[in-house]
Design a protein around this motif. Structure first.
Motif, PDB file in Angstrom:
ATOM      1  N   UNK A  15      63.924  34.969  50.508  1.00  0.00           N
ATOM      2  CA  UNK A  15      63.061  35.150  49.343  1.00  0.00           C
ATOM      3  C   UNK A  15      63.790  35.893  48.232  1.00  0.00           C
ATOM      4  N   UNK A  16      63.144  35.904  47.085  1.00  0.00           N
ATOM      5  CA  UNK A  16      63.514  36.778  45.968  1.00  0.00           C
ATOM      6  C   UNK A  16      62.231  37.477  45.536  1.00  0.00           C
ATOM      7  N   UNK A  17      62.346  38.687  45.082  1.00  0.00           N
ATOM      8  CA  UNK A  17      61.154  39.433  44.656  1.00  0.00           C
ATOM      9  C   UNK A  17      60.430  38.738  43.516  1.00  0.00           C
ATOM     10  N   UNK A  18      61.128  38.024  42.670  1.00  0.00           N
ATOM     11  CA  UNK A  18      60.531  37.399  41.495  1.00  0.00           C
ATOM     12  C   UNK A  18      59.977  36.001  41.789  1.00  0.00           C
ATOM     13  N   UNK A  25      54.483  30.877  50.463  1.00  0.00           N
ATOM     14  CA  UNK A  25      54.965  30.229  51.685  1.00  0.00           C
ATOM     15  C   UNK A  25      54.968  31.220  52.849  1.00  0.00           C
ATOM     16  N   UNK A  26      55.369  32.455  52.592  1.00  0.00           N
ATOM     17  CA  UNK A  26      55.357  33.466  53.657  1.00  0.00           C
ATOM     18  C   UNK A  26      53.947  33.652  54.194  1.00  0.00           C
ATOM     19  N   UNK A  27      52.982  33.766  53.305  1.00  0.00           N
ATOM     20  CA  UNK A  27      51.588  33.919  53.719  1.00  0.00           C
ATOM     21  C   UNK A  27      51.105  32.682  54.471  1.00  0.00           C
ATOM     22  N   UNK A  42      61.240  38.577  56.477  1.00  0.00           N
ATOM     23  CA  UNK A  42      61.592  38.143  55.129  1.00  0.00           C
ATOM     24  C   UNK A  42      62.919  38.806  54.771  1.00  0.00           C
ATOM     25  N   UNK A  43      63.765  38.041  54.091  1.00  0.00           N
ATOM     26  CA  UNK A  43      65.085  38.525  53.708  1.00  0.00           C
ATOM     27  C   UNK A  43      65.230  38.301  52.204  1.00  0.00           C
ATOM     28  N   UNK A  44      65.386  39.394  51.463  1.00  0.00           N
ATOM     29  CA  UNK A  44      65.586  39.307  50.016  1.00  0.00           C
ATOM     30  C   UNK A  44      67.047  38.946  49.768  1.00  0.00           C
ATOM     31  N   UNK A  45      67.288  37.715  49.311  1.00  0.00           N
ATOM     32  CA  UNK A  45      68.662  37.246  49.132  1.00  0.00           C
ATOM     33  C   UNK A  45      69.406  38.023  48.057  1.00  0.00           C
TER      34      UNK A  45
END
Length: 88
Positions: A15-18, A25-27, A42-45
């Motif tokens: 994911x990205x925060x923005x 999709x996560x939900x 979740x992994x913030x790229x």
């Protein structure tokens, strides 16, 4: 090799925060992953230059046990079938 203990399947959402789609999709997949007994991360790229280079603007990307499964959109039935295959 005996396999007495199975570690749970790991489902990562890149994911990205923005990214609004990333949250959606996560939900969406959270109950599918839970029902399969898998672990969701979740992994913030944007926190890792290598991940940022690999995934760029393709997020969200679903990765199951290190293998890319889907990008942008996920079909819950397909995800459940894939997780069932990993768990079996």
């Amino acid at each position: 090799m005996p396999q007495d203990v199975h570690s749970p399947t790991v489902v990562e959402v890149m994911v990205r925060r923005t990214c609004g789609s990333c949250a959606r999709v996560t939900e969406q997949i959270t109950p599918v992953v839970a029902a399969a007994g898998a672990r969701l991360q979740t992994v913030d790229v944007d926190t890792d230059p290598e991940l940022m280079a690999e995934y760029g603007d393709r997020v969200p990307v679903i990765v199951i046990d290190g293998e890319e499964f889907a990008c942008w959109e996920v079909d819950n039935d397909e995800l459940a079938a894939e997780l069932g295959a990993h768990g079996g």
